[in-house]
Design a protein around this motif. Structure first.
Motif, PDB file in Angstrom:
ATOM      1  N   ALA A   1       0.829  -1.211   0.000  1.00  0.00           N
ATOM      2  CA  ALA A   1       0.000   0.000   0.000  1.00  0.00           C
ATOM      3  C   ALA A   1       0.861   1.257   0.000  1.00  0.00           C
ATOM      4  O   ALA A   1       0.538   2.258  -0.644  1.00  0.00           O
ATOM      5  CB  ALA A   1      -0.925  -0.017   1.217  1.00  0.00           C
TER       6      ALA A   1
ATOM      7  N   MET B   1       2.128   3.264  -3.215  1.00  0.00           N
ATOM      8  CA  MET B   1       1.286   4.202  -3.951  1.00  0.00           C
ATOM      9  C   MET B   1       1.565   5.649  -3.568  1.00  0.00           C
ATOM     10  O   MET B   1       1.051   6.570  -4.182  1.00  0.00           O
ATOM     11  CB  MET B   1      -0.186   3.843  -3.753  1.00  0.00           C
ATOM     12  CG  MET B   1      -0.569   2.573  -4.485  1.00  0.00           C
ATOM     13  SD  MET B   1      -2.319   2.184  -4.415  1.00  0.00           S
ATOM     14  CE  MET B   1      -2.470   1.692  -2.710  1.00  0.00           C
ATOM     15  N   ASN B   2       2.379   5.858  -2.529  1.00  0.00           N
ATOM     16  CA  ASN B   2       2.820   7.211  -2.183  1.00  0.00           C
ATOM     17  C   ASN B   2       4.122   7.579  -2.884  1.00  0.00           C
ATOM     18  O   ASN B   2       4.619   8.693  -2.748  1.00  0.00           O
ATOM     19  CB  ASN B   2       3.032   7.328  -0.668  1.00  0.00           C
ATOM     20  CG  ASN B   2       1.748   7.107   0.101  1.00  0.00           C
ATOM     21  OD1 ASN B   2       0.693   7.564  -0.316  1.00  0.00           O
ATOM     22  ND2 ASN B   2       1.829   6.408   1.222  1.00  0.00           N
TER      23      ASN B   2
ATOM     24  N   ILE C   1      -4.002   1.250   3.953  1.00  0.00           N
ATOM     25  CA  ILE C   1      -3.967   2.420   3.083  1.00  0.00           C
ATOM     26  C   ILE C   1      -4.414   3.629   3.887  1.00  0.00           C
ATOM     27  O   ILE C   1      -5.486   3.642   4.480  1.00  0.00           O
ATOM     28  CB  ILE C   1      -4.881   2.197   1.860  1.00  0.00           C
ATOM     29  CG1 ILE C   1      -4.348   1.019   1.035  1.00  0.00           C
ATOM     30  CG2 ILE C   1      -4.963   3.455   1.006  1.00  0.00           C
ATOM     31  CD1 ILE C   1      -5.269   0.598  -0.091  1.00  0.00           C
TER      32      ILE C   1
ATOM     33  N   ALA D   1      -5.091   6.981  -3.309  1.00  0.00           N
ATOM     34  CA  ALA D   1      -4.900   5.636  -3.853  1.00  0.00           C
ATOM     35  C   ALA D   1      -5.827   5.391  -5.040  1.00  0.00           C
ATOM     36  O   ALA D   1      -5.422   4.813  -6.053  1.00  0.00           O
ATOM     37  CB  ALA D   1      -5.143   4.595  -2.761  1.00  0.00           C
TER      38      ALA D   1
ATOM     39  N   SER E   1     -10.990  -1.532   1.975  1.00  0.00           N
ATOM     40  CA  SER E   1     -10.239  -1.526   0.724  1.00  0.00           C
ATOM     41  C   SER E   1     -11.114  -1.987  -0.433  1.00  0.00           C
ATOM     42  O   SER E   1     -11.074  -1.413  -1.535  1.00  0.00           O
ATOM     43  CB  SER E   1      -9.006  -2.442   0.833  1.00  0.00           C
ATOM     44  OG  SER E   1      -8.115  -1.977   1.819  1.00  0.00           O
TER      45      SER E   1
END
Length: 390
Positions: free
Chosen positions: A241, A244-245, A278, A284, A312
């Motif tokens: 997760a 995604m940053n 997340i 996201a 999610s």
């Protein structure tokens, strides 16, 4: 402690006892009375069997050991010093605690830190003081020498691209024949010297701020080894997760690599692993939408294992839900597991999502999940991870 200027690199290893147990009077008395004598004895033993040549300096009960490191063909001076510091720390801690306390005390640890003496400092006294100061700073965290060695091992894995992929088949259950629908790419390490397996490696990378680099390497290696994937099959690739940053995650690097190996985004399913939750679903969703427009698909991995599986699923609207092994094991004999997976099946049908049951190991599990409408299955019964796609 006398420090001579030699061609060999001069290093310092710092040893100090730390922990709340030192506040206990009986522990403090034994440390004060026995630690110095013990350390002097083991250093004499070390010098008798080694050509390293250890010299010492005491500052109260803190010990600083100075040594010359001869050139080595097998290790860098830094790794040699860290390895020696780690080995001495573990050996001395175990022997001293066994002799004086009958075994380990959880809140009492021998700390070790290392440094090299800076040759650019002209004064020998300043040079020694600077080395002592840096060794103390390095040795403050518990297990500092071991952690530094693990950091070096991780950096070596990244630099030399030492992760190698293996591929486990995902079998279709609803097409009449149990054919390979796709393969999940799993990462393997060259050895287990520092990390027991990929999970421990990724956890450590997260602690060290190297998640993005390691995740990218695993993704690239998975694609590089995917020769044999047919036009209609899928390649399931794990991503965390946190990745995604990563500002470089959407740069098109994955697309270029796929083209290089004759694949397209339509072959790829990104599995978002539940190892970490997340934090920003809005961000996201934007990133995943960017990938979906290119043809990639999304899976929520380990559903039912904890963290934020249901959120999610609702927020990200995945193409696949992979049901965790914990819900599949013995499902044919456990009504609670059966009801939960049945709920997943009904939810997936309403949302147009495909289900993958993970960890199938016996025929009874396979027959049951097939009977309730699960679309795909994965597990040792159906195929173990292999170094190439069959």
């Amino acid at each position: 402690m006398t420090v001579t200027r030699e061609t060999n690199q001069m290093g310092i290893i710092y040893f100090a006892w730390q922990g709340k147990a030192i506040e206990q009077e009986d522990v403090k008395v034994k440390l004060d009375a026995k630690w110095r004598r013990f350390a002097e004895q083991v250093m004499t033993e070390q010098n008798a069997v080694s050509a390293t040549g250890l010299s010492k300096l005491w500052m109260r009960d803190d010990l600083f050991v100075c040594l010359a490191l001869p050139p080595s063909r097998f290790r860098s001076p830094e790794e040699e010093l860290l390895t020696l510091g780690s080995r001495l720390k573990l050996d001395w801690e175990e022997r001293f605690m066994a002799a004086e306390f009958g075994g380990a005390i959880p809140e009492l640890k021998l700390h070790a830190g290392v440094s090299f003496l800076n040759g650019s400092i002209l004064s020998e006294e300043e040079r020694l003081y600077d080395g002592i100061k840096r060794a103390i700073i390095h040795g403050q965290p518990t297990g500092a020498t071991e952690r530094s060695l693990k950091r070096r091992a991780l950096e070596h894995i990244l630099m030399e691209r030492l992760i190698h992929p293996v591929y486990q088949p995902i079998i279709s259950l609803q097409c009449g024949t149990e054919a390979a629908y796709g393969y999940e790419a799993l990462s393997r390490l060259p050895d287990r010297r520092w990390f027991d397996g990929p999970l421990q490696l990724f956890d450590f990378a997260s602690e060290e701020g190297l998640t993005y680099s390691l995740d990218r390497l695993a993704r690239e290696r998975a694609i590089e080894g995917s020769a044999g994937l047919s036009a209609g099959q899928k390649l399931f690739i794990n991503i965390t997760a946190k990745i995604m940053n990563d500002p470089s995650f959407t740069t098109g690097r994955t697309m270029l690599l796929l083209e290089q190996y004759g694949l397209s985004p339509h072959h790829v399913v990104f599995e978002i692993t539940e190892r970490s939750s997340i934090e920003d679903f809005g961000a996201a969703k934007k990133i995943l939408q960017h990938y979906r427009t290119q043809g990639y698909q999304i899976a929520i991995d380990d559903a039912g294992a904890g963290y934020s599986s249901l959120q999610s699923i609702v927020e990200l609207e995945p193409d696949y839900i992979k049901i965790d092994r914990s819900l599949i094991h013995g499902i044919h004999q456990d009504s609670m597991k059966a009801h939960l997976v049945q709920t997943f099946t009904e939810l997936a049908a309403k949302m147009g999502i495909s289900l993958v049951a993970e960890g199938i190991e016996v025929e009874s599990e396979l027959r049951y999940i097939k009977s309730i409408g699960v679309h795909y299955a994965q597990g040792y019964l159906l195929g173990r991870p292999q170094p190439s796609i069959a």
